[in-house]
Design a protein around this motif. Sequence first.
Motif, PDB file in Angstrom:
ATOM      1  N   LEU A   1      30.201 -34.454 -59.197  1.00  0.00           N
ATOM      2  CA  LEU A   1      29.791 -35.860 -59.228  1.00  0.00           C
ATOM      3  C   LEU A   1      28.428 -36.043 -59.876  1.00  0.00           C
ATOM      4  CD1 LEU A   1      30.917 -37.038 -55.665  1.00  0.00           C
ATOM      5  CD2 LEU A   1      32.069 -37.445 -57.858  1.00  0.00           C
ATOM      6  N   ASP A   2      27.560 -35.043 -59.754  1.00  0.00           N
ATOM      7  CA  ASP A   2      26.217 -35.142 -60.323  1.00  0.00           C
ATOM      8  C   ASP A   2      26.231 -35.083 -61.846  1.00  0.00           C
ATOM      9  OD1 ASP A   2      25.071 -35.331 -57.812  1.00  0.00           O
ATOM     10  OD2 ASP A   2      24.696 -33.171 -57.656  1.00  0.00           O
ATOM     11  N   VAL A   3      27.291 -34.525 -62.417  1.00  0.00           N
ATOM     12  CA  VAL A   3      27.342 -34.410 -63.883  1.00  0.00           C
ATOM     13  C   VAL A   3      28.444 -35.294 -64.480  1.00  0.00           C
ATOM     14  CG1 VAL A   3      26.384 -32.079 -63.885  1.00  0.00           C
ATOM     15  CG2 VAL A   3      28.866 -32.378 -63.841  1.00  0.00           C
ATOM     16  N   MET A   4      29.004 -36.189 -63.663  1.00  0.00           N
ATOM     17  CA  MET A   4      30.058 -37.080 -64.151  1.00  0.00           C
ATOM     18  C   MET A   4      29.504 -38.449 -64.494  1.00  0.00           C
ATOM     19  SD  MET A   4      33.571 -36.494 -61.964  1.00  0.00           S
ATOM     20  CE  MET A   4      34.515 -37.500 -63.107  1.00  0.00           C
ATOM     21  N   ASN A   5      29.931 -38.953 -65.623  1.00  0.00           N
ATOM     22  CA  ASN A   5      29.623 -40.331 -65.981  1.00  0.00           C
ATOM     23  C   ASN A   5      30.417 -41.291 -65.101  1.00  0.00           C
ATOM     24  OD1 ASN A   5      27.777 -40.073 -68.188  1.00  0.00           O
ATOM     25  ND2 ASN A   5      29.480 -39.409 -69.494  1.00  0.00           N
ATOM     26  N   ASP A   6      29.832 -42.433 -64.808  1.00  0.00           N
ATOM     27  CA  ASP A   6      30.592 -43.489 -64.159  1.00  0.00           C
ATOM     28  C   ASP A   6      31.707 -43.949 -65.104  1.00  0.00           C
ATOM     29  OD1 ASP A   6      28.752 -43.253 -62.173  1.00  0.00           O
ATOM     30  OD2 ASP A   6      27.817 -45.212 -62.456  1.00  0.00           O
ATOM     31  N   GLY A   7      32.808 -44.424 -64.505  1.00  0.00           N
ATOM     32  CA  GLY A   7      33.891 -44.948 -65.331  1.00  0.00           C
ATOM     33  C   GLY A   7      34.888 -43.910 -65.805  1.00  0.00           C
ATOM     34  N   GLY A   8      34.732 -42.673 -65.356  1.00  0.00           N
ATOM     35  CA  GLY A   8      35.662 -41.615 -65.744  1.00  0.00           C
ATOM     36  C   GLY A   8      36.773 -41.456 -64.723  1.00  0.00           C
ATOM     37  N   GLY A   9      37.182 -40.211 -64.501  1.00  0.00           N
ATOM     38  CA  GLY A   9      38.281 -40.014 -63.568  1.00  0.00           C
ATOM     39  C   GLY A   9      38.442 -38.585 -63.128  1.00  0.00           C
ATOM     40  N   ILE A  10      39.198 -38.426 -62.043  1.00  0.00           N
ATOM     41  CA  ILE A  10      39.544 -37.127 -61.486  1.00  0.00           C
ATOM     42  C   ILE A  10      41.053 -37.062 -61.360  1.00  0.00           C
ATOM     43  CG2 ILE A  10      39.368 -35.644 -59.443  1.00  0.00           C
ATOM     44  CD1 ILE A  10      36.636 -37.159 -58.904  1.00  0.00           C
ATOM     45  N   VAL A  11      41.629 -35.942 -61.776  1.00  0.00           N
ATOM     46  CA  VAL A  11      43.060 -35.700 -61.580  1.00  0.00           C
ATOM     47  C   VAL A  11      43.195 -34.454 -60.721  1.00  0.00           C
ATOM     48  CG1 VAL A  11      45.292 -35.247 -62.662  1.00  0.00           C
ATOM     49  CG2 VAL A  11      43.628 -36.721 -63.830  1.00  0.00           C
ATOM     50  N   ASN A  12      43.800 -34.614 -59.560  1.00  0.00           N
ATOM     51  CA  ASN A  12      44.056 -33.486 -58.664  1.00  0.00           C
ATOM     52  C   ASN A  12      45.516 -33.064 -58.804  1.00  0.00           C
ATOM     53  OD1 ASN A  12      41.437 -33.345 -57.512  1.00  0.00           O
ATOM     54  ND2 ASN A  12      41.919 -35.074 -56.171  1.00  0.00           N
ATOM     55  N   ILE A  13      45.723 -31.781 -59.064  1.00  0.00           N
ATOM     56  CA  ILE A  13      47.085 -31.284 -59.246  1.00  0.00           C
ATOM     57  C   ILE A  13      47.654 -30.886 -57.886  1.00  0.00           C
ATOM     58  CG2 ILE A  13      48.563 -29.628 -60.417  1.00  0.00           C
ATOM     59  CD1 ILE A  13      47.088 -31.687 -62.250  1.00  0.00           C
ATOM     60  N   SER A  14      48.751 -31.526 -57.531  1.00  0.00           N
ATOM     61  CA  SER A  14      49.422 -31.250 -56.271  1.00  0.00           C
ATOM     62  C   SER A  14      50.738 -30.543 -56.570  1.00  0.00           C
ATOM     63  CB  SER A  14      49.637 -32.548 -55.493  1.00  0.00           C
ATOM     64  OG  SER A  14      50.302 -32.289 -54.270  1.00  0.00           O
ATOM     65  N   SER A  15      51.774 -30.876 -55.855  1.00  0.00           N
ATOM     66  CA  SER A  15      53.074 -30.232 -56.036  1.00  0.00           C
ATOM     67  C   SER A  15      54.167 -31.122 -55.464  1.00  0.00           C
ATOM     68  CB  SER A  15      53.093 -28.880 -55.317  1.00  0.00           C
ATOM     69  OG  SER A  15      54.411 -28.333 -55.297  1.00  0.00           O
ATOM     70  N   GLY A  16      55.335 -31.056 -56.083  1.00  0.00           N
ATOM     71  CA  GLY A  16      56.494 -31.724 -55.518  1.00  0.00           C
ATOM     72  C   GLY A  16      56.795 -31.241 -54.116  1.00  0.00           C
ATOM     73  N   LEU A  17      56.321 -30.032 -53.785  1.00  0.00           N
ATOM     74  CA  LEU A  17      56.589 -29.426 -52.482  1.00  0.00           C
ATOM     75  C   LEU A  17      55.923 -30.170 -51.330  1.00  0.00           C
ATOM     76  CD1 LEU A  17      56.196 -25.760 -53.668  1.00  0.00           C
ATOM     77  CD2 LEU A  17      58.313 -26.733 -52.738  1.00  0.00           C
ATOM     78  N   VAL A  18      55.074 -31.144 -51.627  1.00  0.00           N
ATOM     79  CA  VAL A  18      54.521 -31.984 -50.568  1.00  0.00           C
ATOM     80  C   VAL A  18      55.562 -33.002 -50.101  1.00  0.00           C
ATOM     81  CG1 VAL A  18      52.734 -33.700 -50.022  1.00  0.00           C
ATOM     82  CG2 VAL A  18      52.152 -31.662 -51.357  1.00  0.00           C
ATOM     83  N   ARG A  19      56.377 -33.482 -51.042  1.00  0.00           N
ATOM     84  CA  ARG A  19      57.400 -34.484 -50.702  1.00  0.00           C
ATOM     85  C   ARG A  19      58.651 -33.854 -50.123  1.00  0.00           C
ATOM     86  NH1 ARG A  19      61.868 -36.574 -53.259  1.00  0.00           N
ATOM     87  NH2 ARG A  19      61.414 -35.537 -55.247  1.00  0.00           N
ATOM     88  N   PHE A  20      59.060 -32.702 -50.660  1.00  0.00           N
ATOM     89  CA  PHE A  20      60.260 -32.027 -50.159  1.00  0.00           C
ATOM     90  C   PHE A  20      59.910 -30.601 -49.745  1.00  0.00           C
ATOM     91  CE2 PHE A  20      60.249 -31.920 -54.846  1.00  0.00           C
ATOM     92  CZ  PHE A  20      60.170 -30.568 -55.081  1.00  0.00           C
ATOM     93  N   SER A  21      60.694 -30.056 -48.857  1.00  0.00           N
ATOM     94  CA  SER A  21      60.415 -28.722 -48.322  1.00  0.00           C
ATOM     95  C   SER A  21      61.338 -27.691 -48.944  1.00  0.00           C
ATOM     96  CB  SER A  21      60.619 -28.713 -46.801  1.00  0.00           C
ATOM     97  OG  SER A  21      59.795 -29.673 -46.198  1.00  0.00           O
ATOM     98  N   PHE A  22      60.746 -26.600 -49.390  1.00  0.00           N
ATOM     99  CA  PHE A  22      61.480 -25.494 -49.981  1.00  0.00           C
ATOM    100  C   PHE A  22      60.983 -24.248 -49.256  1.00  0.00           C
ATOM    101  CE2 PHE A  22      63.530 -23.431 -53.713  1.00  0.00           C
ATOM    102  CZ  PHE A  22      64.567 -24.339 -53.911  1.00  0.00           C
ATOM    103  N   PRO A  23      61.828 -23.545 -48.508  1.00  0.00           N
ATOM    104  CA  PRO A  23      61.351 -22.425 -47.690  1.00  0.00           C
ATOM    105  C   PRO A  23      60.502 -21.431 -48.479  1.00  0.00           C
ATOM    106  CG  PRO A  23      63.639 -22.894 -47.181  1.00  0.00           C
ATOM    107  CD  PRO A  23      63.280 -23.767 -48.363  1.00  0.00           C
ATOM    108  N   GLY A  24      59.404 -20.990 -47.859  1.00  0.00           N
ATOM    109  CA  GLY A  24      58.542 -20.000 -48.487  1.00  0.00           C
ATOM    110  C   GLY A  24      57.226 -20.549 -48.996  1.00  0.00           C
ATOM    111  N   TYR A  25      57.024 -21.860 -48.864  1.00  0.00           N
ATOM    112  CA  TYR A  25      55.811 -22.459 -49.435  1.00  0.00           C
ATOM    113  C   TYR A  25      54.984 -23.217 -48.405  1.00  0.00           C
ATOM    114  CZ  TYR A  25      57.950 -21.284 -53.893  1.00  0.00           C
ATOM    115  OH  TYR A  25      58.508 -20.598 -54.948  1.00  0.00           O
ATOM    116  N   ALA A  26      55.121 -22.865 -47.121  1.00  0.00           N
ATOM    117  CA  ALA A  26      54.456 -23.628 -46.062  1.00  0.00           C
ATOM    118  C   ALA A  26      52.939 -23.698 -46.265  1.00  0.00           C
ATOM    119  CB  ALA A  26      54.765 -23.014 -44.696  1.00  0.00           C
ATOM    120  N   ALA A  27      52.305 -22.568 -46.526  1.00  0.00           N
ATOM    121  CA  ALA A  27      50.846 -22.556 -46.658  1.00  0.00           C
ATOM    122  C   ALA A  27      50.403 -23.284 -47.929  1.00  0.00           C
ATOM    123  CB  ALA A  27      50.325 -21.121 -46.662  1.00  0.00           C
TER     124      ALA A  27
END
Length: 252
Positions: free
Chosen positions: A130-156
Amino acid sequence: MKNKIVLVTGGSRGLGKNMALSLAKKGLDVVLTYNSKKTEAEEVVNEIEKLGQKAVALQLNVADVSSFDSFFQNASAALKSTFGTDKIDYLVNNAGVGIHESFAKTTEEQFDNMVNIHFKGAFFLTQKALDVMNDGGGIVNISSGLVRFSFPGYAAYASMKGAIETLSKYQAKELGERKIRVNIVAPGAIETDFGGGAVRDNKDLNQQIASMTALGRVGLPDDIGSVVAFLCTDDSKWVNGQRIEVAGGIFL
């Protein structure tokens, strides 16, 4: 007018590499980080330069919060020398590794590794950015489809991505006064070396996922980078606090 600058973590390969190239094609300059793959990262820098944009690669272990101050010192020096500025406009929190382990067998060490890379690292890296970001920009956080649906083996892994999705909403609300937009991109299964390359190399798994997806195939890196790039331009200036799943219509 100076080009906008985006910092992409984990930009040496896979999705991060495609994001970096897609951003360059949109006319942005790129700072990309790598953990260990310096040669690959420099190759991405060369590809970006061939597209007519400026780029620099910096080493960063997102799991080591104690290294972030020195990283941003290095980044500030690189910003001045490469781009003639001391600010960035966008941050893409992409760096990560996957584990495939059942909930019952996940170890504390595996869990802590997921926390440090996918949640704690992204939390505090963004805070310091945040200290080196200009105002008016943006952040993109990469998540996963695995948050919406469950696929065994990815709990953590999926639990950390769920935490990032909640955090993103708070960031969008609290950073709104600086006109910094925060959005989530949640890829589905993609053919990369992620998680040992299972989706790419395991034919049965590949076909299984394709059969569950409305568009009839698994994802490719090129399916994701262009969406991230869109969120780092004024084309998406009124998109904020949103989760965009890029998964071809899986489990609809």
